[in-house]
Structures are given as structure tokens and as C-alpha cells.
Design an enzyme around this catalytic site. Structure first.
Site, PDB file in Angstrom:
ATOM      1  N   HIS A  78       0.817  -1.227   0.000  1.00  0.00           N
ATOM      2  CA  HIS A  78       0.000   0.000   0.000  1.00  0.00           C
ATOM      3  C   HIS A  78       0.849   1.276   0.000  1.00  0.00           C
ATOM      4  CE1 HIS A  78      -3.638  -2.255   0.408  1.00  0.00           C
ATOM      5  NE2 HIS A  78      -3.345  -2.721   1.602  1.00  0.00           N
ATOM      6  N   ASP A 127      -2.437 -10.757  -2.332  1.00  0.00           N
ATOM      7  CA  ASP A 127      -3.041 -10.230  -1.100  1.00  0.00           C
ATOM      8  C   ASP A 127      -4.496  -9.865  -1.406  1.00  0.00           C
ATOM      9  OD1 ASP A 127      -1.951  -8.713   1.668  1.00  0.00           O
ATOM     10  OD2 ASP A 127      -3.717  -7.782   0.782  1.00  0.00           O
ATOM     11  N   HIS A 182      -6.102  -7.351  -0.576  1.00  0.00           N
ATOM     12  CA  HIS A 182      -6.249  -5.924  -0.859  1.00  0.00           C
ATOM     13  C   HIS A 182      -5.471  -5.563  -2.126  1.00  0.00           C
ATOM     14  CE1 HIS A 182      -6.708  -6.361   3.595  1.00  0.00           C
ATOM     15  NE2 HIS A 182      -7.751  -5.569   3.362  1.00  0.00           N
ATOM     16  N   ASP A 199      -4.312 -12.841   3.373  1.00  0.00           N
ATOM     17  CA  ASP A 199      -5.565 -12.378   3.983  1.00  0.00           C
ATOM     18  C   ASP A 199      -6.797 -12.648   3.112  1.00  0.00           C
ATOM     19  OD1 ASP A 199      -4.512 -10.547   2.237  1.00  0.00           O
ATOM     20  OD2 ASP A 199      -4.558  -8.849   3.624  1.00  0.00           O
TER      21      ASP A 199
HETATM   22 ZN   LIG Z   1      -4.024  -7.228   2.677  1.00  0.00          ZN
END
Ligand SMILES: [Zn+2]
Length: 308
Positions: A125, A162, A164, A245
Site C-alpha cells: 500500500h 493479497d 487488498h 488475507d
Molecule cells: Zn491485505
């Protein structure tokens, strides 16, 4: 060939606060899962601190200095609602990036076939000029640019499973066609980016997946969208942003994958690395917040790397 495991105790000392999901217990769970007899042949190496010059390939100097200067002497400092610094966060972040840099160096030098970096804070991120989403510096992007600029590799890919979207890696890569970024992620979900229409200069592949979609749409996204694009790109090195995740037990998202899916995707990426990159593959830990699922998934992932 050997699989390397990079980590550093400094990565255990970054403490975003008692109730924060991105805890040192995550890394302890991963290392415990990689401590059994079957992992004895992993070659364990201490991750060095990244040099500022390596960070500068992704992040402007003023931003790096601002993050390191924000590290408190005691207590906590929040950069945003969920990105928090403690006294050892700067060191942890430098060792996390340093792990990926050292892993890239070793794999390019053929000291090993591939490598896994068990590090935190995670990185995907972190945008060039913005730390966010538990991430300070973008470990995977820093490793990719090390491979290109210090080792002269012409095409470097990051594949991110991931749950995200790796907005930071996309932001670092999206105008540079020597770099490739592909991501499967739950959508909508934090950070809100990663629509299929975000394609950079033709070097970004986003495959958003609906909550609860599970194994089949995930595997289809990889087989039908990401692997063909990776074949077209012909990477000389593949990095993996390995967040776990998307596991069905994870408390932060609802993509309902299992260890079997992580084995499957790792096998596909190993095959791709053999097809295009002489097998060169460097994986780095991103998210994963159920400690049991995280340990089991990371172990499943590393087992495949060791068989590569
Ligand atoms: Zn994540």
C-alpha cells in the site's frame, strides 16, 4: 536449487499498538510455521538494512526523511488511521525492504533458485510519496527496481495475491512499461483502487473479485487474465506480494480461499518463472491476519518454492 528465507528480529519490534491486526505475532506465527523439520533445508539469512539509495528508486528523498523523522522515541505516532509508528518502526521498515533487496541480489546471482522474505511492516500500500495501510516503504517495488537498475534486468513483474489491492505498487509502476503489476483482490474493499479499467501503460492487470467468491473465480482470474499477460510480458524476474488475507479464516476480508489455493497459485508462478525468468522468483510477505491461517498458508507457499 536452494530456497532462501530472509528475516530480521527488527521486524518483530515494529509495534503499531496493542489492538492492531498487523502485529509482531503475525511474523512469529510465520516463523514458527517454517521451523519444522521439513524446512531444515531452507537457507536462513539475516535481512540487512536497506540503503537509502535503494529506497530512492521508488520513494522521493523528502518522503523517506519525513517517515524516518516521524518515528517516535517512545509511544506511538499515527501517520493515518491505521498506519502507526513505534520507536523501532524505522529499523523494521529498513530491514523489511533490505530483505527483498538482498533476496533479489542473491537470486539474480544464482546463489539460490528463489527466496521468501518473512518481514513486516508490509509494503504494497505504500505509494511513492505516501505511507498508508500498515505500509511504510514499498518492499516489492523497491526489490523490482533494484533488479532492473542495479542488475540490468529488462522486465520485472510483481504478482500480488493479497486480498487488498496494492495501490502503492501500481502507483510506482503505472507509467513504466519495463515493470508489470498484476493483482487479484476483493473489490470493493480498502484501499478502493484496483478496478479492471486501471491498466497503466498496458502493464497493469487488475482482477477485482466479489466478496465470498472463493476458489474458482480466483483461479480463473489467474489462469485467464494474469498468467497470459505475464506470458506476454516475459519477465526476467517475478516478485510475489504474498498476502494471505484472502484466506477464508481471515478477519479483514471475505474472499474465502484456502491453503490449497495458495499452493496452486504458487505452483503457477513457479512455472511462469521457469518459463520466462530462469526460475528466478522472490516472494515477500504482505498481509494475513488470522495467525493460524497465516502460518499454514505461508508454510504451504514456501513448500512449493522449495520444490521449484
Ligand atoms: Zn491485505
Amino acid at each position: 536449487m536452494t530456497t532462501l528465507l530472509y528475516t530480521h528480529t527488527a521486524c518483530l519490534e515494529h509495534d503499531p499498538g496493542t489492538h492492531h491486526p498487523e502485529s509482531a505475532a503475525r511474523l512469529r506465527a510465520v516463523l514458527a510455521a517454517l521451523s519444522g523439520a521439513e524446512f531444515e533445508t531452507l537457507e536462513r539469512r539475516e535481512a540487512p538494512e536497506a540503503a537509502i539509495d535503494d529506497l530512492l528508486r521508488v520513494h522521493p528523498r523528502a518522503h523517506i526523511e519525513r517517515i524516518l523523522a516521524a518515528v517516535p522515541r517512545a509511544g506511538h505516532v499515527a501517520i493515518d488511521a491505521d498506519t502507526v509508528l513505534s520507536p523501532n518502526s524505522g529499523r523494521a521498515a529498513l530491514h523489511a525492504a533490505g530483505a527483498v533487496i538482498a533476496a533479489v541480489d542473491a537470486v539474480v546471482a544464482r546463489e539460490a533458485g528463489n527466496a521468501f522474505c518473512a518481514v513486516r511492516p508490509p509494503g504494497h500500500h505504500a505509494e511513492p510519496d505516501r505511507a498508508m495501510g500498515f505500509c511504510l516503504f514499498n518492499n516489492a517495488a523497491i526489490g523490482a527496481l533494484r533488479a532492473r537498475d542495479a542488475h540490468g534486468l529488462r522486465r520485472v513483474a510483481v504478482v500480488d495475491f493479497d486480498v487488498h489491492h496494492g495501490n502503492g505498487t501500481q502507483a510506482a509502476f503505472e507509467t513504466d512499461d519495463s515493470l508489470f503489476y498484476a493483482s487479484t483482490h476483493q473489490y470493493p474493499l480498502y484501499p478502493g483502487t484496483g478496478a479492471a479499467s486501471e491498466i497503466g501503460v498496458g502493464n497493469i492487470v487488475n482482477v477485482p473479485l466479489r466478496p465470498m467468491s472463493g476458489s474458482e473465480p480466483f483461479r480463473r482470474a489467474i489462469s485467464e487474465r494474469i498468467l497470459p499477460a505475464l506470458d506476454d510480458f516475459r519477465p526476467e524476474l517475478i516478485l510475489i506480494s504474498a498476502g494471505f488475507d484472502a484466506h477464508r479464516d481471515d478477519p479483514l476480508a471475505q474472499l474465502t480461499l484456502s491453503e490449497a489455493d495458495y499452493i496452486w497459485i504458487t505452483e503457477r508462478l513457479v512455472e511462469s518463472a521457469h518459463r520466462h525468468a530462469e526460475g528466478r522468483l522472490v516472494s515477500t510477505l504482505e498481509g494475513g491476519y488470522d495467525l493460524t491461517a497465516l502460518g499454514a498458508s505461508a508454510a504451504a507457499h514456501v513448500r512449493v518454492l522449495m520444490d521449484a
